[in-house]
Design a protein around this motif. Structure first.
Motif, short mmCIF file in Angstrom:
data_model
loop_
_atom_site.label_atom_id
_atom_site.label_comp_id
_atom_site.label_asym_id
_atom_site.label_seq_id
_atom_site.Cartn_x
_atom_site.Cartn_y
_atom_site.Cartn_z
N THR A 1 6.04 9.42 15.04
CA THR A 1 5.12 10.09 14.11
C THR A 1 4.51 9.09 13.14
N ALA A 2 5.34 8.17 12.64
CA ALA A 2 4.82 7.13 11.75
C ALA A 2 3.74 6.31 12.47
N ARG A 3 4.01 5.97 13.73
CA ARG A 3 3.02 5.19 14.50
C ARG A 3 1.74 5.97 14.68
N ALA A 4 1.84 7.29 14.93
CA ALA A 4 0.65 8.12 15.08
C ALA A 4 -0.16 8.18 13.79
N LYS B 1 0.85 -1.19 0.00
CA LYS B 1 0.00 0.00 0.00
C LYS B 1 0.88 1.24 0.00
N LYS B 2 0.57 2.15 -0.88
CA LYS B 2 1.38 3.36 -1.03
C LYS B 2 1.23 4.27 0.19
N VAL B 3 2.36 4.85 0.61
CA VAL B 3 2.36 5.91 1.61
C VAL B 3 2.40 7.23 0.84
N SER B 4 1.45 8.10 1.09
CA SER B 4 1.36 9.35 0.33
C SER B 4 2.57 10.25 0.60
N ASN B 5 2.88 11.08 -0.37
CA ASN B 5 3.96 12.06 -0.20
C ASN B 5 3.68 12.99 0.98
N LYS B 6 2.41 13.30 1.19
CA LYS B 6 2.02 14.18 2.29
C LYS B 6 2.41 13.57 3.63
N LYS B 7 2.14 12.28 3.79
CA LYS B 7 2.45 11.63 5.07
C LYS B 7 3.95 11.40 5.23
N LEU B 8 4.64 11.12 4.13
CA LEU B 8 6.10 11.00 4.20
C LEU B 8 6.72 12.32 4.64
N LYS B 9 6.16 13.40 4.13
CA LYS B 9 6.67 14.73 4.50
C LYS B 9 6.44 14.99 5.99
N ILE B 10 5.30 14.58 6.50
CA ILE B 10 5.01 14.76 7.93
C ILE B 10 6.03 14.00 8.77
N ILE B 11 6.33 12.76 8.34
CA ILE B 11 7.30 11.94 9.08
C ILE B 11 8.69 12.58 9.05
N LEU B 12 9.11 13.02 7.88
CA LEU B 12 10.44 13.64 7.74
C LEU B 12 10.52 14.97 8.48
N GLU B 13 9.46 15.76 8.41
CA GLU B 13 9.49 17.05 9.09
C GLU B 13 9.50 16.88 10.61
N SER B 14 8.96 15.78 11.11
CA SER B 14 9.03 15.53 12.55
C SER B 14 10.48 15.34 12.99
N ALA B 15 11.29 14.78 12.10
CA ALA B 15 12.71 14.59 12.40
C ALA B 15 13.42 15.93 12.58
N LEU B 16 13.00 16.91 11.81
CA LEU B 16 13.62 18.23 11.87
C LEU B 16 13.35 18.95 13.19
N LYS B 17 12.37 18.47 13.94
CA LYS B 17 12.02 19.07 15.22
C LYS B 17 12.74 18.41 16.39
N ALA B 18 13.62 17.45 16.10
CA ALA B 18 14.37 16.76 17.16
C ALA B 18 15.41 17.70 17.78
N PRO B 19 15.79 17.45 19.03
CA PRO B 19 16.86 18.25 19.63
C PRO B 19 18.19 17.92 18.96
N SER B 20 19.06 18.92 18.83
CA SER B 20 20.39 18.64 18.28
C SER B 20 21.41 19.49 19.02
N VAL B 21 22.53 18.88 19.35
CA VAL B 21 23.58 19.58 20.09
C VAL B 21 24.05 20.80 19.30
N GLY B 22 24.11 21.96 19.98
CA GLY B 22 24.54 23.18 19.33
C GLY B 22 23.64 23.63 18.19
N TYR B 23 22.39 23.15 18.18
CA TYR B 23 21.44 23.43 17.10
C TYR B 23 22.09 23.14 15.73
N SER B 24 22.85 22.04 15.71
CA SER B 24 23.61 21.69 14.51
C SER B 24 22.75 21.06 13.42
#
Length: 207
Positions: A141-144, A30-53
């Motif tokens: 996010t994928a699980r949600a 079953k295809k995962v829509s581009n919209k949902k893939l974007k949601i999953i990837l954008e959630s990664a961008l909200k993760a904490p990162s040392v020195g805001y790196s």
């Protein structure tokens, strides 16, 4: 910024408790829509990162030929790893990846920056840990979204980089398989099969 309610906490706790490592015997076609893939990837961008790196980088793999190359490498690595678990026959029966069965594979890399990073002067690998935080965000996010995610680790990072033609300044942190699944198991599979016992909070606290 908003305050959260007890209901929000219950929802978050439910998502965390329902996260599973999904393997090839559970992915469906079953295809995962581009919209949902974007949601999953954008959630990664909200993760904490040392020195805001923000050192995470992603390689999306949909092509069957490339998936097959990755799988062929996994298979060789898996066969070699059997020797380490000869005293545990259960290992030979486990399905440990979903490379070909999942809709998309995502290789997650750490971008090694040559400049000094705030907070990384002593704990040099903290940038890599930041990427792991990003992967955790993706998983939850994928699980949600009721989409399965599995992490493949029986692979050699340098070989994967070569197959994917990724430059040397990037380090592979995780190889993920993402797609819809026929079910989310009530308990982690390895717990149900008795591979390991679940540890209590008391066992995890150092004295």
């Amino acid at each position: 910024m908003k305050n959260f309610s007890n209901k929000d906490l219950e929802t978050l706790s439910s998502i965390i408790g329902s996260r599973r490592d999904v393997r090839g015997n559970n992915f469906i076609n079953k295809k995962v829509s581009n919209k949902k893939l974007k949601i999953i990837l954008e959630s990664a961008l909200k993760a904490p990162s040392v020195g805001y790196s923000q050192p995470w980088r992603f390689k999306l793999i949909k092509e069957d030929t490339k998936k097959q190359e990755i799988y062929n490498h996994f298979k060789k690595s898996y066969e070699k790893s059997k020797k380490k678990f000869e005293d545990r026959p259960l290992y030979k029966t486990l399905k440990l990846e979903g490379i070909k069965e999942s809709y998309i594979n995502i290789a997650v890399f750490y971008k090694n920056d040559k400049k000094e990073i705030l907070g990384q002067t002593y704990m040099k690998r903290s940038g890599e840990y930041s990427v792991v935080c990003a992967i955790c965000n993706m998983w939850l996010t994928a699980r949600a979204l009721n989409i399965g995610l599995g992490w493949v680790s029986i692979i050699k990072p340098k070989k994967i980089k070569k197959i994917l033609e990724v430059p040397k300044e990037y380090k592979l942190i995780g190889y993920l398989c993402i797609g819809y699944t026929k079910e989310f198991l009530e308990e982690p599979e390895l717990k149900t099969l008795g591979w390991e016992k679940e540890k209590s909070l008391k066992e995890c606290i150092l004295k």
